[in-house]
Design an enzyme around this catalytic site. Sequence first.
Site, PDB file in Angstrom:
ATOM      1  N   GLU A  91       0.817  -1.030   0.152  1.00  0.00           N
ATOM      2  CA  GLU A  91      -0.013  -0.040   0.011  1.00  0.00           C
ATOM      3  C   GLU A  91       0.937   1.192  -0.001  1.00  0.00           C
ATOM      4  O   GLU A  91       1.840   1.357   0.510  1.00  0.00           O
ATOM      5  CB  GLU A  91      -0.700  -0.216   1.264  1.00  0.00           C
ATOM      6  CG  GLU A  91      -1.974  -1.128   1.074  1.00  0.00           C
ATOM      7  CD  GLU A  91      -2.845  -1.168   2.091  1.00  0.00           C
ATOM      8  OE1 GLU A  91      -4.144  -1.576   2.176  1.00  0.00           O
ATOM      9  OE2 GLU A  91      -2.209  -1.293   3.409  1.00  0.00           O
ATOM     10  N   CYS A 104       3.509   8.533   1.612  1.00  0.00           N
ATOM     11  CA  CYS A 104       3.825   7.431   2.487  1.00  0.00           C
ATOM     12  C   CYS A 104       4.179   6.101   1.858  1.00  0.00           C
ATOM     13  O   CYS A 104       3.194   5.657   1.200  1.00  0.00           O
ATOM     14  CB  CYS A 104       2.980   7.342   3.720  1.00  0.00           C
ATOM     15  SG  CYS A 104       3.177   5.964   4.838  1.00  0.00           S
ATOM     16  N   CYS A 111       6.296  -7.091   6.851  1.00  0.00           N
ATOM     17  CA  CYS A 111       7.604  -6.829   7.801  1.00  0.00           C
ATOM     18  C   CYS A 111       7.922  -7.633   8.789  1.00  0.00           C
ATOM     19  O   CYS A 111       7.143  -8.504   9.292  1.00  0.00           O
ATOM     20  CB  CYS A 111       7.238  -5.609   8.615  1.00  0.00           C
ATOM     21  SG  CYS A 111       8.562  -4.584   9.565  1.00  0.00           S
ATOM     22  N   CYS A 115       6.264  -5.941  15.531  1.00  0.00           N
ATOM     23  CA  CYS A 115       5.921  -5.089  16.632  1.00  0.00           C
ATOM     24  C   CYS A 115       4.283  -5.250  16.915  1.00  0.00           C
ATOM     25  O   CYS A 115       3.920  -5.177  15.786  1.00  0.00           O
ATOM     26  CB  CYS A 115       6.343  -3.496  16.098  1.00  0.00           C
ATOM     27  SG  CYS A 115       7.744  -3.016  15.818  1.00  0.00           S
ATOM     28  N   CYS A 118       1.364  -3.263  15.296  1.00  0.00           N
ATOM     29  CA  CYS A 118       1.335  -2.626  14.248  1.00  0.00           C
ATOM     30  C   CYS A 118       0.853  -3.850  13.016  1.00  0.00           C
ATOM     31  O   CYS A 118       1.322  -5.022  13.154  1.00  0.00           O
ATOM     32  CB  CYS A 118       2.743  -2.535  13.674  1.00  0.00           C
ATOM     33  SG  CYS A 118       3.071  -2.042  11.960  1.00  0.00           S
ATOM     34  N   CYS A 335      -0.967   5.148  10.523  1.00  0.00           N
ATOM     35  CA  CYS A 335       0.119   4.765  10.999  1.00  0.00           C
ATOM     36  C   CYS A 335      -0.126   3.197  11.529  1.00  0.00           C
ATOM     37  O   CYS A 335      -0.897   3.211  12.562  1.00  0.00           O
ATOM     38  CB  CYS A 335       1.037   5.371  12.042  1.00  0.00           C
ATOM     39  SG  CYS A 335       1.226   7.200  11.566  1.00  0.00           S
TER      40      CYS A 335
HETATM   41  N1  SAH Z   1       9.402   0.011  10.073  1.00  0.00           N
HETATM   42  C1  SAH Z   1       9.425   1.475  10.086  1.00  0.00           C
HETATM   43  C2  SAH Z   1       8.524   2.039   9.098  1.00  0.00           C
HETATM   44  C3  SAH Z   1       7.210   1.950   9.295  1.00  0.00           C
HETATM   45  S1  SAH Z   1       6.616   3.807  10.140  1.00  0.00           S
HETATM   46  C4  SAH Z   1       9.284   2.023  11.574  1.00  0.00           C
HETATM   47  O1  SAH Z   1       8.933   1.085  12.359  1.00  0.00           O
HETATM   48  O2  SAH Z   1       9.548   3.346  11.714  1.00  0.00           O
HETATM   49  C5  SAH Z   1       5.158   3.457  10.740  1.00  0.00           C
HETATM   50  C6  SAH Z   1       5.023   4.315  12.343  1.00  0.00           C
HETATM   51  O3  SAH Z   1       3.627   4.002  12.696  1.00  0.00           O
HETATM   52  C7  SAH Z   1       6.003   3.526  13.004  1.00  0.00           C
HETATM   53  O4  SAH Z   1       6.338   4.762  13.836  1.00  0.00           O
HETATM   54  C8  SAH Z   1       5.211   2.595  13.868  1.00  0.00           C
HETATM   55  O5  SAH Z   1       5.740   2.079  15.029  1.00  0.00           O
HETATM   56  C9  SAH Z   1       3.822   3.505  14.017  1.00  0.00           C
HETATM   57  N2  SAH Z   1       2.710   2.529  14.346  1.00  0.00           N
HETATM   58  C10 SAH Z   1       2.745   1.256  14.128  1.00  0.00           C
HETATM   59  N3  SAH Z   1       1.404   0.609  14.486  1.00  0.00           N
HETATM   60  C11 SAH Z   1       0.819   1.725  14.935  1.00  0.00           C
HETATM   61  C12 SAH Z   1      -0.589   1.831  15.437  1.00  0.00           C
HETATM   62  N4  SAH Z   1      -1.438   0.824  15.577  1.00  0.00           N
HETATM   63  N5  SAH Z   1      -0.967   3.189  15.876  1.00  0.00           N
HETATM   64  C13 SAH Z   1       0.108   4.186  15.607  1.00  0.00           C
HETATM   65  N6  SAH Z   1       1.075   4.195  15.146  1.00  0.00           N
HETATM   66  C14 SAH Z   1       1.561   2.812  14.795  1.00  0.00           C
END
Ligand code: SAH
Length: 359
Positions: A91, A104, A111, A115, A118, A335
């Site tokens: 996406e 974005c 991935c 985490c 996410c 995000c």
């Molecule tokens: N893998 C990279 C790029 C992803 S950026 C990274 O982790 O930085 C996406 C951002 O959204 C990251 O900061 C991630 O931690 C955050 N994120 C992931 N799940 C989320 C959620 N459920 N709510 C808000 N932010 C989230």
Amino acid sequence: MTPASPTRYDLDRDELATLLAGTPRYRVDQVWNGLYTRLGEPDTWTDLPKALRAELTTRLPSALHPVTESASDHGDTVKFLWELDGGSRIETVLMLYRDRATVCISSQAGCAMACGFCATGQAGFTRHLSVGEIVEQVVRATERARAVDRRVSNVVFMGMGEPLANEATVWAAVERIHGDLGLSARHITISTVGIVPGIRALAERPLPVNLAVSLHAANDSRRDELVPINRRYPIDDLIDACRDYLQVRNRRISFEWAMIDGVNDRDSDARELAALCRRLRPAAHVNLIPLNPTPGYPTQGSSLARVHEFRDLLETLGANATVRQNRGTEIDAACGQLAAGQPVSVTPRPVRVSAAPTR
Ligand code: SAH
């Protein structure tokens, strides 16, 4: 698995000349201009002879096959779902603001960082993207922005995947986005979960891109749970790498912090976070992200009132913080919500930490 044959934006100028061997150099330059300035399909590049346009259509296939396009925020947030060669899906999200337009982009299908909060992490890893698959996301979003008389001003690697787990390819894409699509490196942000060797590699690269670090916890035991790669690259090592990055780049680093109720939104978390911010010069800037709901993570996000209190507390403690405006939640474009329609596992997969130093 990467795509078997190069797609439209995989080739550099010399590779394009080789592919079009026998075509005069000025024509190759016109093709390049079509790809990076005119955009759109080769058959619309009317400065080229018809036969060459037809040849380009077959020899320079697009990497991104549109599946759906959804919009929210009155059309100001657009999410593109693409299918890649081989069947993986990714996406891209375009966000139009009054003063800028940000795209974005994804760097991997899925991935491997796992985490738990996410959606991409819940779905697991499929494969790295190629340069062409990354660059074409920016091109397609630029075309979409042009259709409403806007131009893309910022690119953030905050879509699916961990960009610094695919650093060399991501860097080649950055150079293309900067040099050929003409976006300033200062308007390109790479967001990382905290891959220390990747941050160090980035510090050696010649362009001053912005670095964002998904911190989410400011002590190792909590961060080990939320961001499992922390077991391999603990906070002290991460901060050292950030400090070294700052020394060569002299750009501000930002920390991303998804606000999770009772998990990382307590006053003590703010104190620990403010202390970490102050270890960097200039101090890191905190982006607070209200937690977006994902299928595999039942814990609630902090209330908006708490998010603002936490921001105020950080400011009192001398750390700069902003609350990120959430875009596209109702189309799962915000995000951490990008999963490209993949099923997500309710128990996140354990990240492989076999190479972890003991500590
Ligand atoms: N893998 C990279 C790029 C992803 S950026 C990274 O982790 O930085 C996406 C951002 O959204 C990251 O900061 C991630 O931690 C955050 N994120 C992931 N799940 C989320 C959620 N459920 N709510 C808000 N932010 C989230």
